[in-house]
Scaffold this motif. Structure first.
Motif, PDB file in Angstrom:
ATOM      1  N   ILE B   8      43.053  46.325  36.953  1.00 37.22           N
ATOM      2  CA  ILE B   8      43.294  45.218  36.027  1.00 37.22           C
ATOM      3  C   ILE B   8      42.116  45.166  35.055  1.00 37.22           C
ATOM      4  O   ILE B   8      40.961  45.142  35.466  1.00 37.22           O
ATOM      5  CB  ILE B   8      43.430  43.891  36.799  1.00 37.22           C
ATOM      6  N   MET B  36      38.081  44.394  39.390  1.00 37.14           N
ATOM      7  CA  MET B  36      38.626  44.500  38.027  1.00 37.14           C
ATOM      8  C   MET B  36      37.603  45.126  37.083  1.00 37.14           C
ATOM      9  O   MET B  36      36.412  45.083  37.324  1.00 37.14           O
ATOM     10  CB  MET B  36      39.006  43.109  37.517  1.00 37.14           C
ATOM     11  N   ASN B 127      42.606  34.902  42.181  1.00 36.26           N
ATOM     12  CA  ASN B 127      43.963  34.896  42.747  1.00 36.26           C
ATOM     13  C   ASN B 127      45.014  34.712  41.667  1.00 36.26           C
ATOM     14  O   ASN B 127      46.074  35.341  41.708  1.00 36.26           O
ATOM     15  CB  ASN B 127      44.103  33.781  43.796  1.00 36.26           C
ATOM     16  N   ASN B 130      45.308  38.067  39.833  1.00 36.94           N
ATOM     17  CA  ASN B 130      45.986  39.068  40.684  1.00 36.94           C
ATOM     18  C   ASN B 130      47.480  38.808  40.766  1.00 36.94           C
ATOM     19  O   ASN B 130      48.291  39.711  40.631  1.00 36.94           O
ATOM     20  CB  ASN B 130      45.385  39.064  42.088  1.00 36.94           C
ATOM     21  N   ASN B 134      50.211  41.317  38.479  1.00 31.33           N
ATOM     22  CA  ASN B 134      51.159  42.132  39.239  1.00 31.33           C
ATOM     23  C   ASN B 134      52.599  41.770  38.894  1.00 31.33           C
ATOM     24  O   ASN B 134      53.459  42.633  38.816  1.00 31.33           O
ATOM     25  CB  ASN B 134      50.900  41.985  40.737  1.00 31.33           C
TER      26      ASN B 134
END
Lengths: 328, 139
Positions: B8, B36, B127, B130, B134
């Motif tokens: 990411i 990341m 969080n 993420n 995704n």
């Protein structure tokens, strides 16, 4: 899949038409080892080979990014376009990275003739990122005249840049140790141009003298690296550096050395590609037929050794019989 | 850790005139530790610089740190320019001193995907990124 293929092809077309988003996307694709990477690079390759590639390497904090920023001013005032690949280290623990080189170059962020891309090393240890070479190909096909690759901050032996760049600049700062450092193998051997940055600090003359002495011990060489002094925060000496790089390029072209260097690079690429295909093929076969975990378990318990296990593994996939006729 | 895994990429940007980047650095460091790749712009960036940098670096996330009070001008401007450049799908986060009613307005008008303010735990940011990146990739 067919739709995706068309889409990807479009990306290369866009790249060749000068679309910056396409250049950025393509670098991401090669960097992420996307499935389409190789087919895209195939399409890109015929359009490469026109850019002149300059590598800048040196210790962390030597002033590489600031110097690149200054060099960009020179390149642009000569009416040339530039691509920058700035590499910073990836954490061996988290896999993350802080890519902070472009902080020094943000004055050029809005210049459409300049394209700057930051890359994490992603496990590569030679001072470059795993996909630096492919990213260079993208920027080369994109039509950039000069491509500058800034390595991670290096120590003594991260010398991959010399295999990648046409001209390599090694940056040092004053007071970097005694003269024995200058005769050590590794980074001191790869420079086409030496730069002592932060030349306003005490000790810079001595550093220059020591490097010059080292170079004079080398005897007659067709190219004798100049030793330049710069102060990258105010731009002192950067014009001289740009002239030295142009001189080196002229030497490479007129002596036929450029062709020689690029042939070596192509040979290496070809070897790597063959090895890659062989490796991929073998591991596909192995994955299909052999339970690796069992073998690992056995070897860990010292019931088998890795040397004979590797041989047996290749025998099981008929590597020797099918491809070689006999063992290697 | 799979070296081939996609990473990411996050642009942490400091637009405008405020010169305080401790917060931005703390967040950048936390995202790094979460695996990341964080591109940091440095201080005093114009919206144009932020957007062009996001484009060249092909980031999944743009995170602004604004402590100057100019968020109601800067955030919508950057969001608009991202859309113009066909980067409307880039996750767009704003952090800093953002009063509650401003935060609501930014979110309601689609000028920020999420807002983080002092006191928000770093894990919350990690969080969130993420989860959202995704989802974006799957679609």
């Amino acid at each position: 899949m067919a739709i995706r293929g068309v889409l990807m092809h479009q990306l290369v077309k866009d790249l060749l038409n000068g679309n910056r988003r396409a250049a950025a996307r393509l670098i991401t694709i090669v960097e992420n080892e996307d499935d389409q990477k190789r087919s895209l690079l195939k399409e890109i390759y015929p359009h490469t080979g026109n850019a002149f590639i300059v590598g800048i390497t040196g210790a962390p904090g030597a002033g590489k990014s600031s110097l690149v920023d200054r060099l960009l001013q020179q390149i642009r005032s000569d009416g040339l376009t530039a691509g920058i690949i700035a590499v910073d280290p990836t954490s061996p623990f988290s896999g993350g990275a802080i890519l902070g080189d472009r902080i020094r170059m943000q004055d050029h962020a809005l210049d459409s003739a300049v394209f700057i891309r930051s890359m994490g090393t992603r496990g590569s240890l030679g001072g470059l990122s795993r996909s630096t070479r492919e990213a260079i190909q993208v920027l080369d096909a994109f039509g950039k005249d000069i491509i500058i690759v800034e390595t991670v901050g290096v120590g003594q032996s991260e010398v991959d840049i010399v295999k990648t760049a046409d001209s390599t600049v090694v940056m040092l700062t004053p007071a970097g140790g005694d003269s024995v450092q200058t005769i050590k193998a590794g980074i001191m051997e790869i420079a086409d141009v030496f730069v002592i940055n932060k030349a306003d600090l005490p000790g810079s003359d001595r550093s220059a003298t020591e490097i010059n002495m080292m170079l004079d011990m080398n005897g007659e060489k067709p190219w004798r690296p100049p030793v330049l002094s710069t102060v990258s925060i105010n731009g002192e000496g950067v014009n001289e550096l740009w002239l030295a790089l142009q001189e080196h390029r002229q030497y490479l072209e007129e002596s036929g050395k450029l062709l020689e260097v690029r042939k070596q690079r192509v040979r290496r690429e070809l070897t790597e590609q063959v090895e890659y295909l062989v490796k991929t093929r073998i591991w596909e076969d192995v994955r299909d037929t052999i339970e690796l975990d069992d073998l690992v378990e056995k070897i860990t318990k010292r019931l088998q050794d890795p040397y004979s296990a590797a041989g047996e593994l290749l025998e099981k996939i008929n590597f020797f019989k099918e491809d070689q006729g006999e063992g290697v | 850790m799979n070296a081939n895994a996609k990473k990411i990429r996050v642009l942490v940007a400091k637009p405008g005139l405020d010169g305080h980047d401790r917060g931005a650095r703390v967040v950048a460091r936390a995202l790094r530790d979460a695996g990341m790749e964080v591109i940091y712009t440095g201080l005093h960036q114009t919206p144009e610089q932020v957007v062009e940098t996001a484009l060249q670096e092909d980031v999944d996330v743009v995170g602004l740190s604004i402590l100057s009070g100019a968020h109601m001008t800067i955030a919508p401007r950057i969001k608009e320019m991202l859309k113009e450049k066909d980067m409307g799908d880039v996750l767009f986060l704003v952090g800093g001193i953002i009063p509650g009613e401003d935060a609501e307005k930014l979110l309601a008008e689609g000028n920020a995907d999420q807002i983080f303010t002092p006191g928000d735990p770093l894990d919350k940011i990690i969080n969130y990124i993420n989860g959202r990146v995704n989802i974006n990739r799957k679609s």
